[in-house]
Design an enzyme around this catalytic site. Structure first.
Site, PDB file in Angstrom:
ATOM      1  N   ASP A  15      -6.575  -6.440   4.430  1.00 56.34           N
ATOM      2  CA  ASP A  15      -6.088  -4.820   4.415  1.00 56.34           C
ATOM      3  C   ASP A  15      -5.785  -4.317   5.879  1.00 56.34           C
ATOM      4  O   ASP A  15      -7.028  -4.297   6.278  1.00 56.34           O
ATOM      5  CB  ASP A  15      -6.660  -4.004   3.387  1.00 56.34           C
ATOM      6  CG  ASP A  15      -6.075  -2.693   3.190  1.00 56.34           C
ATOM      7  OD1 ASP A  15      -4.867  -2.485   3.736  1.00 56.34           O
ATOM      8  OD2 ASP A  15      -6.655  -1.777   2.369  1.00 56.34           O
ATOM      9  N   SER A  20       0.841  -1.036  -0.055  1.00 55.59           N
ATOM     10  CA  SER A  20       0.211  -0.311   0.133  1.00 55.59           C
ATOM     11  C   SER A  20       0.800   1.251  -0.076  1.00 55.59           C
ATOM     12  O   SER A  20       1.615   1.294   1.041  1.00 55.59           O
ATOM     13  CB  SER A  20      -0.837  -0.055   1.164  1.00 55.59           C
ATOM     14  OG  SER A  20      -1.102   1.177   1.492  1.00 55.59           O
ATOM     15  N   MET A  80      -8.669   8.509  -0.841  1.00 48.77           N
ATOM     16  CA  MET A  80      -9.539   8.799   0.422  1.00 48.77           C
ATOM     17  C   MET A  80      -9.902  10.314   0.113  1.00 48.77           C
ATOM     18  O   MET A  80      -9.487  11.016  -0.319  1.00 48.77           O
ATOM     19  CB  MET A  80      -8.764   8.832   1.923  1.00 48.77           C
ATOM     20  CG  MET A  80      -8.285   7.465   2.040  1.00 48.77           C
ATOM     21  SD  MET A  80      -7.417   7.534   3.692  1.00 48.77           S
ATOM     22  CE  MET A  80      -6.660   5.961   3.647  1.00 48.77           C
ATOM     23  N   HIS A 128      -1.155  -1.290  -4.574  1.00 42.77           N
ATOM     24  CA  HIS A 128      -2.516  -0.953  -3.782  1.00 42.77           C
ATOM     25  C   HIS A 128      -2.353   0.658  -3.485  1.00 42.77           C
ATOM     26  O   HIS A 128      -1.755   1.308  -3.031  1.00 42.77           O
ATOM     27  CB  HIS A 128      -2.446  -1.572  -2.472  1.00 42.77           C
ATOM     28  CG  HIS A 128      -3.935  -1.558  -1.737  1.00 42.77           C
ATOM     29  ND1 HIS A 128      -4.915  -2.134  -2.009  1.00 42.77           N
ATOM     30  CD2 HIS A 128      -4.117  -0.385  -0.655  1.00 42.77           C
ATOM     31  CE1 HIS A 128      -5.842  -1.836  -0.970  1.00 42.77           C
ATOM     32  NE2 HIS A 128      -5.430  -0.960  -0.178  1.00 42.77           N
ATOM     33  N   MET A 160     -11.361  -5.590   5.428  1.00 43.67           N
ATOM     34  CA  MET A 160     -10.389  -4.698   6.268  1.00 43.67           C
ATOM     35  C   MET A 160     -10.234  -5.125   7.703  1.00 43.67           C
ATOM     36  O   MET A 160     -11.185  -5.582   8.403  1.00 43.67           O
ATOM     37  CB  MET A 160     -11.364  -3.299   6.144  1.00 43.67           C
ATOM     38  CG  MET A 160     -11.567  -2.424   4.756  1.00 43.67           C
ATOM     39  SD  MET A 160      -9.720  -2.099   4.160  1.00 43.67           S
ATOM     40  CE  MET A 160      -8.950  -1.062   5.407  1.00 43.67           C
ATOM     41  N   HIS A 163      -8.282   1.186  -4.341  1.00 33.70           N
ATOM     42  CA  HIS A 163      -9.176   1.104  -2.964  1.00 33.70           C
ATOM     43  C   HIS A 163      -9.905   2.270  -2.739  1.00 33.70           C
ATOM     44  O   HIS A 163      -9.124   3.070  -2.088  1.00 33.70           O
ATOM     45  CB  HIS A 163      -8.367   0.490  -1.903  1.00 33.70           C
ATOM     46  CG  HIS A 163      -9.076   0.323  -0.506  1.00 33.70           C
ATOM     47  ND1 HIS A 163      -8.381   0.119   0.671  1.00 33.70           N
ATOM     48  CD2 HIS A 163     -10.379   0.284  -0.540  1.00 33.70           C
ATOM     49  CE1 HIS A 163      -9.563  -0.056   1.673  1.00 33.70           C
ATOM     50  NE2 HIS A 163     -10.588   0.058   0.967  1.00 33.70           N
ATOM     51  N   MET A 213     -12.097   4.476  -1.019  1.00 32.04           N
ATOM     52  CA  MET A 213     -12.584   5.065   0.204  1.00 32.04           C
ATOM     53  C   MET A 213     -13.304   6.307   0.249  1.00 32.04           C
ATOM     54  O   MET A 213     -12.738   7.357   0.597  1.00 32.04           O
ATOM     55  CB  MET A 213     -11.408   4.936   1.267  1.00 32.04           C
ATOM     56  CG  MET A 213     -11.042   3.513   1.741  1.00 32.04           C
ATOM     57  SD  MET A 213      -9.617   3.692   2.726  1.00 32.04           S
ATOM     58  CE  MET A 213      -8.269   3.514   1.483  1.00 32.04           C
ATOM     59  N   ASP A 248      -4.314   3.548  -1.888  1.00 31.63           N
ATOM     60  CA  ASP A 248      -5.659   3.980  -0.956  1.00 31.63           C
ATOM     61  C   ASP A 248      -6.084   5.442  -1.296  1.00 31.63           C
ATOM     62  O   ASP A 248      -5.616   6.497  -1.213  1.00 31.63           O
ATOM     63  CB  ASP A 248      -5.096   3.844   0.345  1.00 31.63           C
ATOM     64  CG  ASP A 248      -4.987   2.674   0.927  1.00 31.63           C
ATOM     65  OD1 ASP A 248      -5.873   1.691   0.810  1.00 31.63           O
ATOM     66  OD2 ASP A 248      -3.646   2.250   1.450  1.00 31.63           O
TER      67      ASP A 248
HETATM   68  C1  DX5 Z   1      -6.255   1.906   5.234  1.00 31.55           C
HETATM   69  C2  DX5 Z   1      -5.704   1.366   4.162  1.00 31.55           C
HETATM   70  C3  DX5 Z   1      -4.654   0.455   4.156  1.00 31.55           C
HETATM   71  C4  DX5 Z   1      -3.386   0.792   5.010  1.00 31.55           C
HETATM   72  C5  DX5 Z   1      -2.518  -0.362   5.363  1.00 31.55           C
HETATM   73  O1  DX5 Z   1      -7.202   3.000   5.244  1.00 31.55           O
HETATM   74  O2  DX5 Z   1      -6.861   0.932   3.302  1.00 31.55           O
HETATM   75  O3  DX5 Z   1      -4.358   0.056   2.956  1.00 31.55           O
HETATM   76  O4  DX5 Z   1      -2.467   1.680   4.081  1.00 31.55           O
HETATM   77  O5  DX5 Z   1      -1.630   0.029   5.980  1.00 31.55           O
HETATM   78  P1  DX5 Z   1      -0.949  -0.729   7.193  1.00 31.55           P
HETATM   79  O6  DX5 Z   1      -0.571  -2.074   6.429  1.00 31.55           O
HETATM   80  O7  DX5 Z   1       0.135   0.278   7.706  1.00 31.55           O
HETATM   81  O8  DX5 Z   1      -1.880  -1.306   8.110  1.00 31.55           O
HETATM   82 ZN    ZN Z   2      -6.423  -0.063   1.283  1.00 30.93          ZN
END
Ligand code: DX5
Ligand code: ZN
Length: 214
Positions: free
Chosen positions: A172, A5, A34, A30, A134, A63, A65, A32
């Site tokens: 994740d 990620s 947001m 990956h 998650m 991903h 969010m 993320d």
């Molecule tokens: C959280 C993300 C994850 C996050 C995981 O909102 O969806 O992908 O980056 O990070 P680690 O591996 O540090 O928990």
């Molecule tokens: Zn993620």
């Protein structure tokens, strides 16, 4: 499979980070995404994804969010995402979105948050390529793995055997050597790891150990 990620990568040199984890043996990248609404944090959009598409030959997963994945997924697909992940907690027609994503030649991934009942995704299981469980509340990297979600992974693993579904199970949040072993034993196929990989000195060693630990 390991999907680093980028949330924990050095944002000042994202292209180099993507290419480093690609050379280090990762199978996916990956992203993320947001929006400050669905989660209390803001990251990056399709333009960043597009800018670093050239730095890796691996599949990119977005991903999402965000509260309106049905509006924005196409921009990520056009930017070069191969897999589009959207949350069951957003109030949209999830099956319709999965079908639109497939029509564009991309893979659809349904995601669920730790407090969400696994039964809420039962209807969409035949329509997705990946189910992402998650194991932290989304929004930030570096959080502690929530063990109560292991049951969901086992349930998904049983369900796909029983019903002959084809989805892969992805996990994740909070992945390290110990939790990687737990989720693999429960049936996970893809492990997303952010802080554990990017916080390590040797990406190749960390990725290879994440794959082999039982
Ligand atoms: C959280 C993300 C994850 C996050 C995981 O909102 O969806 O992908 O980056 O990070 P680690 O591996 O540090 O928990
Ligand atoms: Zn993620």
């Amino acid at each position: 499979m390991i999907s680093p990620s980028l949330l924990s990568a050095d944002f000042a040199k994202l292209g180099q980070e993507v290419s480093a984890v690609t050379d280090a043996g990762a199978e996916m990248i990956h992203f993320d995404v947001m929006d400050g609404h669905f989660v209390p944090n803001i990251t990056f959009g399709p333009m960043i994804l597009s800018a670093i598409r050239k730095d890796s030959r691996l599949p990119f997963e977005a991903h999402l969010m965000i509260t309106q994945p049905q509006v924005y997924w196409k921009a990520f697909a056009t930017a070069g995402a191969d897999i589009i992940g959207f949350h069951i907690e957003v109030d949209i027609d999830h099956r319709k979105l999965a079908s639109e994503i497939h029509s564009a030649g991309k893979k659809a991934c349904i995601v669920l948050n730790p407090p969400t009942d696994i039964r809420s995704i039962e209807n969409i299981l035949p329509d997705v390529d990946i189910v992402l469980v998650m194991t932290v509340n989304p929004g930030f990297g570096g959080q502690r793995f929530l063990e109560s979600n292991l049951e969901k992974i086992s349930w998904l693993n049983e369900m796909r055997k029983k019903k002959r579904y084809n989805y892969l199970i992805e996990v994740d949040g909070g992945i390290n050597y110990e939790t990687a072993a737990l989720v693999k034993r429960a049936g996970a196929d893809i492990l997303v790891a952010g802080s554990f990989i990017f916080g390590s000195k040797n990406y190749a060693e960390t990725i290879s150990n994440l794959k082999c630990c039982k």
